[in-house]
Scaffold this motif. Structure first.
Motif, short mmCIF file in Angstrom:
data_model
loop_
_atom_site.label_atom_id
_atom_site.label_comp_id
_atom_site.label_asym_id
_atom_site.label_seq_id
_atom_site.Cartn_x
_atom_site.Cartn_y
_atom_site.Cartn_z
N GLY A 1 -0.89 -0.12 -3.94
CA GLY A 1 0.03 0.61 -4.81
C GLY A 1 1.19 -0.24 -5.24
O GLY A 1 1.29 -1.41 -4.88
N GLN A 2 2.06 0.34 -6.01
CA GLN A 2 3.23 -0.36 -6.48
C GLN A 2 4.49 0.46 -6.22
O GLN A 2 5.26 0.74 -7.14
CB GLN A 2 3.11 -0.71 -7.96
CG GLN A 2 2.08 -1.78 -8.22
CD GLN A 2 2.14 -2.26 -9.65
OE1 GLN A 2 2.22 -1.48 -10.58
NE2 GLN A 2 2.10 -3.57 -9.80
N PRO A 3 4.74 0.85 -4.95
CA PRO A 3 5.97 1.57 -4.67
C PRO A 3 7.17 0.63 -4.72
O PRO A 3 7.03 -0.59 -4.62
CB PRO A 3 5.75 2.09 -3.25
CG PRO A 3 4.88 1.05 -2.63
CD PRO A 3 3.96 0.61 -3.74
N LEU A 4 8.33 1.20 -4.88
CA LEU A 4 9.60 0.49 -4.74
C LEU A 4 10.26 1.10 -3.51
O LEU A 4 10.65 2.26 -3.52
CB LEU A 4 10.47 0.66 -5.98
CG LEU A 4 11.91 0.14 -5.89
CD1 LEU A 4 11.96 -1.34 -5.50
CD2 LEU A 4 12.65 0.38 -7.18
N PRO B 1 8.33 5.12 -11.59
CA PRO B 1 8.35 6.58 -11.51
C PRO B 1 8.97 7.08 -10.20
O PRO B 1 8.80 6.45 -9.16
CB PRO B 1 6.87 6.98 -11.59
CG PRO B 1 6.16 5.79 -12.13
CD PRO B 1 6.98 4.59 -11.75
N VAL B 2 9.66 8.20 -10.28
CA VAL B 2 10.33 8.78 -9.12
C VAL B 2 9.36 8.96 -7.95
O VAL B 2 9.74 8.82 -6.79
CB VAL B 2 11.05 10.09 -9.50
CG1 VAL B 2 10.05 11.19 -9.87
CG2 VAL B 2 11.96 10.56 -8.39
N GLU B 3 8.09 9.25 -8.25
CA GLU B 3 7.08 9.45 -7.21
C GLU B 3 6.79 8.19 -6.42
O GLU B 3 6.19 8.24 -5.35
CB GLU B 3 5.77 9.96 -7.82
CG GLU B 3 5.87 11.29 -8.53
CD GLU B 3 6.39 11.15 -9.97
OE1 GLU B 3 6.36 10.04 -10.55
OE2 GLU B 3 6.87 12.17 -10.50
N LYS B 4 7.20 7.03 -6.95
CA LYS B 4 6.90 5.76 -6.29
C LYS B 4 8.15 5.11 -5.69
O LYS B 4 8.11 3.96 -5.26
CB LYS B 4 6.24 4.81 -7.27
CG LYS B 4 4.87 5.30 -7.69
CD LYS B 4 4.16 4.26 -8.52
CE LYS B 4 2.80 4.76 -8.89
NZ LYS B 4 1.77 3.82 -8.57
N VAL B 5 9.27 5.83 -5.68
CA VAL B 5 10.53 5.29 -5.15
C VAL B 5 10.82 5.94 -3.80
O VAL B 5 10.81 7.16 -3.68
CB VAL B 5 11.70 5.52 -6.12
CG1 VAL B 5 13.02 5.08 -5.50
CG2 VAL B 5 11.46 4.78 -7.44
N LEU B 6 11.06 5.12 -2.80
CA LEU B 6 11.45 5.58 -1.47
C LEU B 6 12.73 4.87 -1.09
O LEU B 6 12.81 3.65 -1.15
CB LEU B 6 10.35 5.26 -0.45
CG LEU B 6 10.70 5.46 1.03
CD1 LEU B 6 10.97 6.94 1.32
CD2 LEU B 6 9.60 4.93 1.91
N PHE C 1 0.83 -1.19 0.00
CA PHE C 1 0.00 0.00 0.00
C PHE C 1 0.87 1.24 0.00
O PHE C 1 1.99 1.25 0.51
CB PHE C 1 -0.90 0.03 1.24
CG PHE C 1 -1.97 -1.02 1.23
CD1 PHE C 1 -3.27 -0.67 0.92
CD2 PHE C 1 -1.68 -2.34 1.50
CE1 PHE C 1 -4.27 -1.63 0.90
CE2 PHE C 1 -2.66 -3.31 1.48
CZ PHE C 1 -3.97 -2.97 1.17
N SER C 2 0.34 2.29 -0.56
CA SER C 2 0.98 3.60 -0.53
C SER C 2 -0.13 4.62 -0.33
O SER C 2 -1.10 4.63 -1.08
CB SER C 2 1.73 3.84 -1.85
OG SER C 2 2.41 5.06 -1.81
N GLY C 3 0.00 5.45 0.69
CA GLY C 3 -1.04 6.41 0.98
C GLY C 3 -2.35 5.76 1.39
O GLY C 3 -3.42 6.31 1.15
N GLY C 4 -2.27 4.57 1.97
CA GLY C 4 -3.48 3.87 2.41
C GLY C 4 -4.23 3.15 1.32
O GLY C 4 -5.28 2.56 1.56
N GLN C 5 -3.68 3.17 0.11
CA GLN C 5 -4.32 2.52 -1.03
C GLN C 5 -3.38 1.48 -1.62
O GLN C 5 -2.17 1.63 -1.55
CB GLN C 5 -4.65 3.56 -2.11
CG GLN C 5 -5.57 4.67 -1.66
CD GLN C 5 -6.95 4.14 -1.30
OE1 GLN C 5 -7.50 3.29 -2.00
NE2 GLN C 5 -7.51 4.62 -0.19
#
Length: 132
Positions: free
Chosen positions: A59-62, A95-100, A53-57
């Protein structure tokens, strides 16, 4: 010495992309923190898409979580996270927005590798010469 755990939803990256990212993380860490590449560990933790999850939804973060020894200069750690985040985006297409990227640390004496307590930053050559 360092450990990088890349957490992501299953199917986000191909095996080739994972291999390329592991190589980039190793190269970057070796250059910034002056550690031989064969001591850099990269692990991929893939979870079912329903468990990420990302932002409570869903998601597909890395998420790249790194562990290093306490004592590296702050500017090197900042450089490390910037370069790893940039490489993650370039190599994987995420996308950069999904990379932490997060670097955590603890004292060297809190870890053992090859049966020996890790050296303090800057003491790697002595440690390696003594059988590391």
């Amino acid at each position: 010495m360092p450990v990088y755990t890349c957490t992501l939803a299953q199917g986000t990256l191909s095996n080739e992309a994972k291999s390329d990212l592991a190589r980039e993380i190793t190269t970057i860490h070796s250059a910034v923190n002056h550690v031989p590449g064969n001591y850099v560990n990269v692990v991929f933790n893939e979870l079912p898409p329903t468990d990420v999850f990302s932002g409570g939804q869903p998601g597909q973060p890395l998420i790249i979580n790194g562990w290093v020894r306490t004592g590296h200069p702050d500017e090197e750690t900042s450089q490390l996270v910037r370069e790893i985040a940039d490489a993650a985006t370039q190599v994987t297409g995420v996308p950069v927005e999904k990379v932490l990227v997060v670097i955590q640390n603890s004292p060297a004496h809190h870890a053992i590798e090859a049966g020996r307590v890790l050296p303090e930053p800057g003491q790697e050559h002595t440690w390696l010469a003594a059988g590391g």
